[in-house]
Enzyme design. Sequence first.
Site, PDB file in Angstrom:
ATOM      1  N   SER A  19       0.801  -1.238   0.000  1.00  0.00           N
ATOM      2  CA  SER A  19       0.000   0.000   0.000  1.00  0.00           C
ATOM      3  C   SER A  19       0.822   1.270   0.000  1.00  0.00           C
ATOM      4  CB  SER A  19      -0.933   0.018   1.203  1.00  0.00           C
ATOM      5  OG  SER A  19      -2.067  -0.743   0.910  1.00  0.00           O
TER       6      SER A  19
ATOM      7  N   TYR B 214      -4.054   3.096   8.190  1.00  0.00           N
ATOM      8  CA  TYR B 214      -5.323   2.393   8.395  1.00  0.00           C
ATOM      9  C   TYR B 214      -5.998   2.959   9.642  1.00  0.00           C
ATOM     10  CZ  TYR B 214      -2.263  -0.700   5.699  1.00  0.00           C
ATOM     11  OH  TYR B 214      -1.361  -1.192   4.801  1.00  0.00           O
TER      12      TYR B 214
ATOM     13  N   TYR C  87      -4.128  -2.373 -10.045  1.00  0.00           N
ATOM     14  CA  TYR C  87      -3.986  -2.305  -8.580  1.00  0.00           C
ATOM     15  C   TYR C  87      -3.079  -3.423  -8.048  1.00  0.00           C
ATOM     16  CZ  TYR C  87      -5.106  -2.487  -3.657  1.00  0.00           C
ATOM     17  OH  TYR C  87      -4.990  -2.529  -2.293  1.00  0.00           O
TER      18      TYR C  87
ATOM     19  N   VAL D 237       1.235  -3.657   3.909  1.00  0.00           N
ATOM     20  CA  VAL D 237       1.236  -4.947   4.613  1.00  0.00           C
ATOM     21  C   VAL D 237       2.495  -5.781   4.340  1.00  0.00           C
ATOM     22  CG1 VAL D 237      -1.271  -5.097   4.898  1.00  0.00           C
ATOM     23  CG2 VAL D 237      -0.197  -6.073   2.854  1.00  0.00           C
TER      24      VAL D 237
ATOM     25  N   LYS E 140       0.309   3.443  -2.913  1.00  0.00           N
ATOM     26  CA  LYS E 140      -0.874   4.301  -3.069  1.00  0.00           C
ATOM     27  C   LYS E 140      -0.536   5.791  -3.051  1.00  0.00           C
ATOM     28  CE  LYS E 140      -3.793   0.644  -1.215  1.00  0.00           C
ATOM     29  NZ  LYS E 140      -4.437   0.049  -0.027  1.00  0.00           N
TER      30      LYS E 140
HETATM   31  N1  GLU Z   1      -2.296  -5.487  -1.867  1.00  0.00           N
HETATM   32  C1  GLU Z   1      -2.819  -5.361  -0.539  1.00  0.00           C
HETATM   33  C2  GLU Z   1      -4.313  -5.547  -0.557  1.00  0.00           C
HETATM   34  O1  GLU Z   1      -4.926  -5.060  -1.439  1.00  0.00           O
HETATM   35  C3  GLU Z   1      -2.439  -4.037   0.012  1.00  0.00           C
HETATM   36  C4  GLU Z   1      -2.837  -3.875   1.435  1.00  0.00           C
HETATM   37  C5  GLU Z   1      -1.978  -2.926   2.198  1.00  0.00           C
HETATM   38  O2  GLU Z   1      -0.759  -2.908   2.075  1.00  0.00           O
HETATM   39  O3  GLU Z   1      -2.593  -2.163   2.949  1.00  0.00           O
HETATM   40  O4  GLU Z   1      -4.904  -6.173   0.245  1.00  0.00           O
END
Ligand code: GLU
Length: 310
Positions: free
Chosen positions: A64, A243, A191, A261, A67
């Site tokens: 993530s 988060y 994604y 993650v 992002k």
């Molecule tokens: N590729 C992970 C998912 O979509 C990213 C989650 C993350 O790093 O927050 O679940």
Amino acid sequence: MTNLSAILDDIATEMAVETERGAVATYIPELAKVSPDHFGIAVVTRDGHIHSAGDAAMPFSIQSVSKVFTLSMALERLGEKCWRRVGREPSGDPFNSIVQLEADNGIPRNPLINAGAIVISDILLADRTPSATIERILAFIQMAADDAAISIDNAVACSERDTGERNMALAHFIRASGNLDHPADRTLEVYFNQCAIAMSCVQLAKAGRMFAFTQQFDPDVLAPITPQHARQVNALMLTCGHYDGSGEFASEVGLPGKSGVGGGILAIVPGIASIAVWSPGLNAVGNSHLGALALERLAHRMGWSVFGTT
Ligand code: GLU
């Protein structure tokens, strides 16, 4: 700044003996193969110096953290119109929550949760194929890090696709709500691949310079991120980057940051430094346990905080 390298060495030594290291993510099987023993940290300062310690040169799955880069690209492409399709408020829910989307009529709460990042992938996909979009994202990050060796870990991308039912549910729901211009599978192809980009702490800290030292970038050479967009991304990192642990991170570390993650965290000291830390073990809300601890110690020892020194 002369003692920064020594401070990083001290922190890496302290982290090596920590017994509570969190738990490696297992819902993406490929991530479960990574040892929780790793710890790396890198800091790029305004003068361009790179300070690092531990496994700072070892690539890991940025997940993530990607992002913030795709959001930057979307802001450059669509400007303020992005905020018609995705909100700017903390979600207070897990990163892959579905319930909130229905209440919000398919407009994700912010671009740093999965639903919001999927909308951002859809924005980047306009007029392009998924593979061309993925190439552009990779090129943007390579350029920002000044390192053409950065690549996508295909095993991780496949692993995400194979187990991505929750993200598929999010994408289909957003599409059904009229907030996805492309079929869910095409958007998710972008994604899943952006999340599977592998970078070392050194590479990630270098890429993060775009949020720390915006005006140092030559707009003709690097895809520019305006100072205003850097400020918006930093604000979102501070309020939404961890988060539903974002408030705690802001309060304990005091810096904008984005976690993934895979155990990586990018943290920004505006005008002073770009920091990347990696330790794969996660805490209960999915943030790197030792990564957050290391950033807390580094910020404290250097007197770094967007709220002033304490
Ligand atoms: N590729 C992970 C998912 O979509 C990213 C989650 C993350 O790093 O927050 O679940």
